[in-house]
Design a protein around this motif. Structure first.
Motif, PDB file in Angstrom:
ATOM      1  N   LEU A  95       1.659  -1.329   0.005  1.00 37.41           N
ATOM      2  CA  LEU A  95       0.111   0.163   0.049  1.00 37.41           C
ATOM      3  C   LEU A  95       0.850   1.102   0.008  1.00 37.41           C
ATOM      4  O   LEU A  95       0.649   2.048  -0.772  1.00 37.41           O
ATOM      5  CB  LEU A  95      -1.033   0.225   1.254  1.00 37.41           C
ATOM      6  CG  LEU A  95      -2.036   1.185   1.934  1.00 37.41           C
ATOM      7  CD1 LEU A  95      -2.885   1.778  -0.162  1.00 37.41           C
ATOM      8  CD2 LEU A  95      -2.764   1.487   3.015  1.00 37.41           C
ATOM      9  N   ASP A  96       1.607   0.866   0.791  1.00 41.85           N
ATOM     10  CA  ASP A  96       2.365   3.089   0.981  1.00 41.85           C
ATOM     11  C   ASP A  96       3.637   3.073  -0.218  1.00 41.85           C
ATOM     12  O   ASP A  96       3.416   4.154  -0.498  1.00 41.85           O
ATOM     13  CB  ASP A  96       3.091   3.123   2.497  1.00 41.85           C
ATOM     14  CG  ASP A  96       2.032   2.920   3.716  1.00 41.85           C
ATOM     15  OD1 ASP A  96       1.246   2.957   3.450  1.00 41.85           O
ATOM     16  OD2 ASP A  96       3.088   1.802   4.711  1.00 41.85           O
ATOM     17  N   MET A 149       1.485   3.236  -3.493  1.00 42.74           N
ATOM     18  CA  MET A 149       0.918   5.033  -3.338  1.00 42.74           C
ATOM     19  C   MET A 149       1.544   5.594  -4.145  1.00 42.74           C
ATOM     20  O   MET A 149       1.659   6.843  -4.685  1.00 42.74           O
ATOM     21  CB  MET A 149      -0.241   4.873  -2.263  1.00 42.74           C
ATOM     22  CG  MET A 149      -1.184   6.018  -2.556  1.00 42.74           C
ATOM     23  SD  MET A 149      -2.581   6.305  -3.438  1.00 42.74           S
ATOM     24  CE  MET A 149      -3.625   5.085  -2.412  1.00 42.74           C
ATOM     25  N   THR A 175      -7.460  -2.960   0.923  1.00 42.41           N
ATOM     26  CA  THR A 175      -7.008  -4.090   2.190  1.00 42.41           C
ATOM     27  C   THR A 175      -7.623  -4.900   2.750  1.00 42.41           C
ATOM     28  O   THR A 175      -8.287  -5.145   1.960  1.00 42.41           O
ATOM     29  CB  THR A 175      -6.280  -3.092   3.382  1.00 42.41           C
ATOM     30  OG1 THR A 175      -7.512  -2.388   3.396  1.00 42.41           O
ATOM     31  CG2 THR A 175      -5.634  -2.239   2.404  1.00 42.41           C
ATOM     32  N   GLN A 213     -10.890  -1.580   3.539  1.00 41.59           N
ATOM     33  CA  GLN A 213     -10.738  -0.732   2.921  1.00 41.59           C
ATOM     34  C   GLN A 213     -10.555  -0.870   1.626  1.00 41.59           C
ATOM     35  O   GLN A 213      -9.552  -0.561   0.790  1.00 41.59           O
ATOM     36  CB  GLN A 213     -10.178  -0.410   5.131  1.00 41.59           C
ATOM     37  CG  GLN A 213     -11.070  -0.059   5.563  1.00 41.59           C
ATOM     38  CD  GLN A 213     -12.022   0.548   5.985  1.00 41.59           C
ATOM     39  OE1 GLN A 213     -11.992   1.401   5.942  1.00 41.59           O
ATOM     40  NE2 GLN A 213     -13.049  -0.115   5.963  1.00 41.59           N
ATOM     41  N   HIS A 232      -8.485   2.432   0.269  1.00 36.34           N
ATOM     42  CA  HIS A 232      -7.120   3.693   0.030  1.00 36.34           C
ATOM     43  C   HIS A 232      -7.246   4.626  -1.773  1.00 36.34           C
ATOM     44  O   HIS A 232      -7.018   3.532  -2.472  1.00 36.34           O
ATOM     45  CB  HIS A 232      -6.208   2.610   0.100  1.00 36.34           C
ATOM     46  CG  HIS A 232      -6.295   2.302   1.303  1.00 36.34           C
ATOM     47  ND1 HIS A 232      -6.287   2.951   2.726  1.00 36.34           N
ATOM     48  CD2 HIS A 232      -6.821   0.883   2.090  1.00 36.34           C
ATOM     49  CE1 HIS A 232      -6.059   2.177   3.467  1.00 36.34           C
ATOM     50  NE2 HIS A 232      -6.646   0.838   3.138  1.00 36.34           N
ATOM     51  N   TYR A 233      -7.678   5.322  -1.866  1.00 36.25           N
ATOM     52  CA  TYR A 233      -7.297   6.135  -3.540  1.00 36.25           C
ATOM     53  C   TYR A 233      -6.096   7.219  -3.375  1.00 36.25           C
ATOM     54  O   TYR A 233      -6.055   7.487  -2.530  1.00 36.25           O
ATOM     55  CB  TYR A 233      -9.176   6.722  -3.504  1.00 36.25           C
ATOM     56  CG  TYR A 233     -10.197   6.273  -3.262  1.00 36.25           C
ATOM     57  CD1 TYR A 233     -10.028   5.560  -4.768  1.00 36.25           C
ATOM     58  CD2 TYR A 233     -10.323   6.481  -2.318  1.00 36.25           C
ATOM     59  CE1 TYR A 233     -12.077   4.950  -4.032  1.00 36.25           C
ATOM     60  CE2 TYR A 233     -12.063   5.741  -1.948  1.00 36.25           C
ATOM     61  CZ  TYR A 233     -12.533   5.132  -3.138  1.00 36.25           C
ATOM     62  OH  TYR A 233     -13.559   4.537  -2.393  1.00 36.25           O
TER      63      TYR A 233
END
Length: 331
Positions: A299-300, A303, A318, A322, A324-325
């Motif tokens: 994710l981190d 992104m 995730t 959830q 995450h955009y």
């Protein structure tokens, strides 16, 4: 095939029969399109045209998919890539499409610092997610194959390719569908098509808009949903939507779930808190490569990569479901 892969194919077949769209695509108020569907590229593919009802155009699209599959398939003994990996080619000059796709793969391998690696074939060939009773490879075999997973050891020059080691090989599964979708779109536009949708097993590429001028509404599948259930829907005009997720192909063995998104660094399925990555981009080949790259990065870091790129957006799901955009992703 595993029951999970059977379910995956059956899912697309049911959608093709009973609803007017695929991969969560919900197309409203467009009238009946001219449509062609088939099992190709080891998945269910569909091309739908809304403003040009020539059957010959659709027939040619299906022929194009077959032609590209005979170039890019890792597993078909008749394909050019298979023969390249097996050192069976009669000439060392690759076809132009294979040259182009390998170069794109090498570029992404370098840009992602190996998170996306087209030289993963020595490892990916050890995994069979379509076997009747799949099992994970012997750990010793994976460890023996890992030293050959390095795109930096693949050299393409003047249409010819060389490997640093004869045990190396190429797997284009992470970008081939995107490349083919882009070529289909180019062909459709050349034939005067301005409203169409290409779906190559989750690689959705829109040509223009709906006939009424409004965007296509693309639904993103909810991970592990048993029916045609979407987790969100986005408006798309002339762009590509590509999703990579752990639910696409997987098997369970001795209480452990193994999915098809492999980490080039370990040779095993990626382990992080992601279930799915969806990329919105102009070119489907970019979405294909980036969805896999971002899944491997997590994710981190994923992104961060997306935010550094122009004209590309992403949505990450995730394992707590959830969403995450990225900053410009349409919601």
């Amino acid at each position: 095939m595993t029951r999970h892969f059977h379910r995956y194919i059956l899912f697309w077949l049911i959608l093709a029969i009973f609803i007017p769209s695929l991969s969560g695509c919900d197309i409203k108020n467009t009238g009946q399109p001219l449509s062609a569907s088939a099992i190709k590229l080891n998945t269910f593919v569909t091309v739908k045209i809304y403003d040009n009802k020539k059957q010959s155009i659709l027939d040619h699209c299906m022929e194009m998919i077959d032609q590209y599959e005979l170039l890019f398939s890792r597993t078909n003994p008749e394909s050019e890539l298979y023969q390249l990996n097996e050192h069976q080619l009669e000439t060392d000059l690759l076809s132009k499409p294979l040259q182009d796709l390998i170069q794109i793969g090498l570029d992404y391998s370098a840009a992602s610092s190996g998170a996306f690696d087209i030289a993963i074939e020595p490892v990916s060939s050890l995994w069979d997610f379509t076997a009747e009773h799949p099992v994970p490879p012997d750990p010793a075999d994976i460890q023996a194959a890992l030293p050959y997973v390095k795109a930096s050891g693949v050299h393409l020059q003047d249409g010819r390719i060389t490997f640093d080691d004869p045990h190396m090989g190429i797997d284009l599964g992470g970008i081939a569908k995107g490349y083919i979708a882009d070529r289909l779109k180019e062909y459709l536009i050349s034939q005067g098509v301005h409203s169409a949708m290409i779906n190559l097993g989750g690689n959705v590429l829109c040509v223009g808009t709906k006939p009424d001028g409004s965007p296509f509404e693309i639904g993103i599948q909810k991970p592990f949903s048993e029916r045609n259930e979407v987790i969100t829907t986005i408006p798309v005009t002339g762009q590509s939507v590509v999703s990579s997720g752990v639910y696409e192909r997987y098997f369970d063995y001795e209480g452990v779930r193994y999915h098809h998104l492999l980490d080039p660094a370990t040779g095993y399925p990626v382990k992080n808190d992601l279930l799915e990555v969806t990329i919105l981009s102009d070119q489907s080949v970019d979405g294909d490569a980036l969805s896999t790259t971002c899944f491997v990065l997590g994710l981190d870091e994923g992104m961060e990569l997306i935010e550094s790129l122009p004209d590309v957006e992403a949505m990450f799901i995730t394992d707590d479901n959830q969403l995450h955009y990225s900053s410009g992703f349409p919601k």
